[in-house]
Design a protein around this motif. Structure first.
Motif, PDB file in Angstrom:
ATOM      1  N   ALA A 104     -11.779  -8.229  -7.018  1.00  0.00           N
ATOM      2  CA  ALA A 104     -10.555  -7.505  -6.665  1.00  0.00           C
ATOM      3  C   ALA A 104     -10.027  -7.969  -5.313  1.00  0.00           C
ATOM      4  CB  ALA A 104     -10.819  -6.000  -6.649  1.00  0.00           C
ATOM      5  N   LEU A 105     -10.925  -8.116  -4.339  1.00  0.00           N
ATOM      6  CA  LEU A 105     -10.493  -8.557  -3.006  1.00  0.00           C
ATOM      7  C   LEU A 105      -9.958  -9.981  -3.041  1.00  0.00           C
ATOM      8  CD1 LEU A 105     -13.208  -7.105  -0.601  1.00  0.00           C
ATOM      9  CD2 LEU A 105     -10.911  -6.243  -1.078  1.00  0.00           C
ATOM     10  N   GLN A 106     -10.575 -10.833  -3.833  1.00  0.00           N
ATOM     11  CA  GLN A 106     -10.084 -12.209  -3.944  1.00  0.00           C
ATOM     12  C   GLN A 106      -8.633 -12.210  -4.432  1.00  0.00           C
ATOM     13  OE1 GLN A 106     -11.456 -14.655  -7.230  1.00  0.00           O
ATOM     14  NE2 GLN A 106     -11.783 -16.387  -5.848  1.00  0.00           N
ATOM     15  N   HIS A 107      -8.335 -11.377  -5.433  1.00  0.00           N
ATOM     16  CA  HIS A 107      -6.968 -11.296  -5.954  1.00  0.00           C
ATOM     17  C   HIS A 107      -6.022 -10.728  -4.898  1.00  0.00           C
ATOM     18  CE1 HIS A 107      -3.674 -10.729  -8.757  1.00  0.00           C
ATOM     19  NE2 HIS A 107      -3.604  -9.458  -8.398  1.00  0.00           N
ATOM     20  N   CYS A 108      -6.443  -9.654  -4.231  1.00  0.00           N
ATOM     21  CA  CYS A 108      -5.599  -9.049  -3.192  1.00  0.00           C
ATOM     22  C   CYS A 108      -5.277 -10.055  -2.094  1.00  0.00           C
ATOM     23  CB  CYS A 108      -6.301  -7.833  -2.587  1.00  0.00           C
ATOM     24  SG  CYS A 108      -6.483  -6.436  -3.709  1.00  0.00           S
ATOM     25  N   HIS A 109      -6.286 -10.764  -1.626  1.00  0.00           N
ATOM     26  CA  HIS A 109      -6.081 -11.704  -0.525  1.00  0.00           C
ATOM     27  C   HIS A 109      -5.206 -12.882  -0.948  1.00  0.00           C
ATOM     28  CE1 HIS A 109      -9.991 -10.142   1.562  1.00  0.00           C
ATOM     29  NE2 HIS A 109      -9.034  -9.241   1.497  1.00  0.00           N
ATOM     30  N   ALA A 110      -5.309 -13.281  -2.219  1.00  0.00           N
ATOM     31  CA  ALA A 110      -4.434 -14.350  -2.716  1.00  0.00           C
ATOM     32  C   ALA A 110      -2.975 -13.913  -2.678  1.00  0.00           C
ATOM     33  CB  ALA A 110      -4.834 -14.735  -4.137  1.00  0.00           C
ATOM     34  N   LYS A 111      -2.743 -12.600  -2.792  1.00  0.00           N
ATOM     35  CA  LYS A 111      -1.387 -12.043  -2.728  1.00  0.00           C
ATOM     36  C   LYS A 111      -1.020 -11.608  -1.305  1.00  0.00           C
ATOM     37  CE  LYS A 111      -0.403 -12.037  -7.223  1.00  0.00           C
ATOM     38  NZ  LYS A 111       0.786 -12.690  -7.803  1.00  0.00           N
ATOM     39  N   LYS A 112      -1.890 -11.908  -0.331  1.00  0.00           N
ATOM     40  CA  LYS A 112      -1.678 -11.543   1.077  1.00  0.00           C
ATOM     41  C   LYS A 112      -1.697 -10.029   1.293  1.00  0.00           C
ATOM     42  CE  LYS A 112      -1.234 -15.868   2.137  1.00  0.00           C
ATOM     43  NZ  LYS A 112      -2.401 -16.572   2.722  1.00  0.00           N
ATOM     44  N   VAL A 113      -2.450  -9.330   0.457  1.00  0.00           N
ATOM     45  CA  VAL A 113      -2.658  -7.891   0.622  1.00  0.00           C
ATOM     46  C   VAL A 113      -4.080  -7.688   1.132  1.00  0.00           C
ATOM     47  CG1 VAL A 113      -2.852  -5.661  -0.552  1.00  0.00           C
ATOM     48  CG2 VAL A 113      -1.021  -7.248  -1.185  1.00  0.00           C
ATOM     49  N   PHE A 114      -4.224  -7.005   2.262  1.00  0.00           N
ATOM     50  CA  PHE A 114      -5.541  -6.712   2.826  1.00  0.00           C
ATOM     51  C   PHE A 114      -5.750  -5.198   2.755  1.00  0.00           C
ATOM     52  CE2 PHE A 114      -3.879 -10.526   4.983  1.00  0.00           C
ATOM     53  CZ  PHE A 114      -4.775 -11.441   4.450  1.00  0.00           C
ATOM     54  N   HIS A 115      -6.815  -4.780   2.103  1.00  0.00           N
ATOM     55  CA  HIS A 115      -6.998  -3.371   1.748  1.00  0.00           C
ATOM     56  C   HIS A 115      -7.237  -2.488   2.968  1.00  0.00           C
ATOM     57  CE1 HIS A 115      -8.788   0.236  -0.030  1.00  0.00           C
ATOM     58  NE2 HIS A 115      -8.252  -0.144  -1.180  1.00  0.00           N
ATOM     59  N   ARG A 116      -8.184  -2.849   3.807  1.00  0.00           N
ATOM     60  CA  ARG A 116      -8.526  -2.176   5.067  1.00  0.00           C
ATOM     61  C   ARG A 116      -9.215  -0.817   4.899  1.00  0.00           C
ATOM     62  NH1 ARG A 116      -3.772  -3.081   9.469  1.00  0.00           N
ATOM     63  NH2 ARG A 116      -2.440  -2.079   7.930  1.00  0.00           N
ATOM     64  N   ASP A 117      -9.594  -0.457   3.675  1.00  0.00           N
ATOM     65  CA  ASP A 117     -10.363   0.782   3.503  1.00  0.00           C
ATOM     66  C   ASP A 117     -11.276   0.667   2.278  1.00  0.00           C
ATOM     67  OD1 ASP A 117     -11.215   3.291   4.270  1.00  0.00           O
ATOM     68  OD2 ASP A 117      -9.620   4.360   3.213  1.00  0.00           O
ATOM     69  N   VAL A 118     -11.948  -0.479   2.165  1.00  0.00           N
ATOM     70  CA  VAL A 118     -12.867  -0.686   1.044  1.00  0.00           C
ATOM     71  C   VAL A 118     -14.109   0.173   1.260  1.00  0.00           C
ATOM     72  CG1 VAL A 118     -14.242  -2.366  -0.236  1.00  0.00           C
ATOM     73  CG2 VAL A 118     -12.042  -3.050   0.751  1.00  0.00           C
ATOM     74  N   LYS A 119     -14.422   0.998   0.277  1.00  0.00           N
ATOM     75  CA  LYS A 119     -15.608   1.859   0.329  1.00  0.00           C
ATOM     76  C   LYS A 119     -15.827   2.431  -1.067  1.00  0.00           C
ATOM     77  CE  LYS A 119     -12.915   5.914   1.822  1.00  0.00           C
ATOM     78  NZ  LYS A 119     -12.770   6.966   2.859  1.00  0.00           N
TER      79      LYS A 119
END
Length: 329
Positions: A104-119
């Motif tokens: 999921a993070l790989q996909h988000c980062h490819a779209k330049k979206v950084f979650h900042r609250d992964v838990k």
């Protein structure tokens, strides 16, 4: 940010998340709402909870509230699952669940979206018809928008034990390493059913006090990393790499994905697989992204973003009217 109730759509079950009254939101909360909507609009991945619609409740139904129609993920949060069923998880179960977080993070980062609250509290679980458990990352209220000004991040957002130390430092930081650290804490909890960094000696740190937060930060910077039970060498190596206090020395998402513990391969097999993957990765990725089904997903994402933008328009207008009324008081 709100409570939810279930609704059945024409094609799939959905969860309706109803937020606090619009008139009770402050500017920061409204900004988080916009981020959540716009960022989820461009994400189209099996391991990301999808957002379908956003709108306002009717005026004659009381104070207007924003509602969000999300993909229904019936298994609850990973946090709840660990509290109630931790002993039922095998090592392979934990490996698979964590693998979904990183995908999921790989996909988000490819779209330049950084979650900042992964838990674990922001990770939802569901079971497919074939019995496979699938994890979906949710709650993008703190996420960094690719449509905002680019550059280092600075906001101190996230949840105490899961936040990377650089997020708390007050200095600019990069989004990807911060998300890797948070997912490393998530993996630690998934493995040991407890959190790192939260004890001073044998006593729990009071995370609500200033001295407690200072102690938490100091623990994140202190090495060696401690474990409640000795993990296998491969797992220790992975956790130490993800929880590295210096962002530039921390493992990347790509390094985590090919790590031998994540892949569950022997050291020798891992070396062969990793060397082959590194040689082919750039060419394969470029070819993969040109495939028709990837372009179709981008088109679906663009249409969904357009629909959600239309849904946001009356919400923005209503909030602007509320702000104007506040200014006249």
């Amino acid at each position: 940010m709100g409570n939810g109730m279930l609704s059945s759509g024409a094609t799939a079950d959905a969860a309706v998340k109803i937020l606090k009254p619009l008139a009770e939101m402050n500017d920061r909360e409204f900004e988080w709402l916009e981020r959540e909507v716009l960022n989820q609009a461009i994400l189209e991945h099996e391991n990301v909870c999808r957002l379908f619609e956003v709108g306002l409740t009717a005026r004659d139904a009381g104070p207007q509230r924003v509602f969000m129609v999300l993909e229904y993920v019936p298994g609850g949060t990973l946090h709840e699952f660990l509290e109630n069923h931790f002993d039922k998880l095998s090592v392979d179960d934990k490996r698979s669940i964590f693998f979904h977080v990183v995908l999921a993070l790989q996909h988000c980062h490819a779209k330049k979206v950084f979650h900042r609250d992964v838990k674990p509290g922001n990770c939802l679980l569901t079971k497919m018809e074939n019995g496979q458990v699938v994890l979906k990352v949710a709650d993008f209220g703190f996420s960094k928008s690719p449509f905002a000004e680019q550059g280092p991040l600075s906001s101190n957002l996230g949840s105490g034990p899961f936040k990377a130390p650089e997020v708390e430092s007050g200095l600019p930081y990069a989004g990807e390493p911060a998300d890797v650290f948070s997912s490393g804490v998530t993996l630690y909890q998934l493995i040991f059913n407890t959190l790192p960094f939260i004890c001073e000696g044998n006593a729990l740190i009071n995370l609500n006090s200033r001295t407690g937060r200072q102690a938490l930060y100091a623990n994140k910077m202190r090495r060696p990393l401690s474990f409640p039970a000795e993990p296998p060498n491969e797992l220790r190596e992975l956790l130490e790499g993800m929880l590295q206090p210096v962002p530039d020395k921390r493992l990347s998402v790509e390094q985590v994905l090919v790590h031998r513990w994540v892949r569950g391969l022997s050291t020798e097999h891992q070396r062969r697989e990793q060397s082959s993957q590194l040689l082919l990765s750039s060419l394969a990725a470029r070819a993969f992204l040109q495939q028709p089904h990837i372009r179709q997903l981008d088109e679906v994402s663009a249409r969904r973003r357009e629909r959600l933008e239309l849904g946001l328009a009356p919400i923005r207008a209503a909030y602007k009217a509320i702000q104007a009324a506040r200014g006249n008081m």
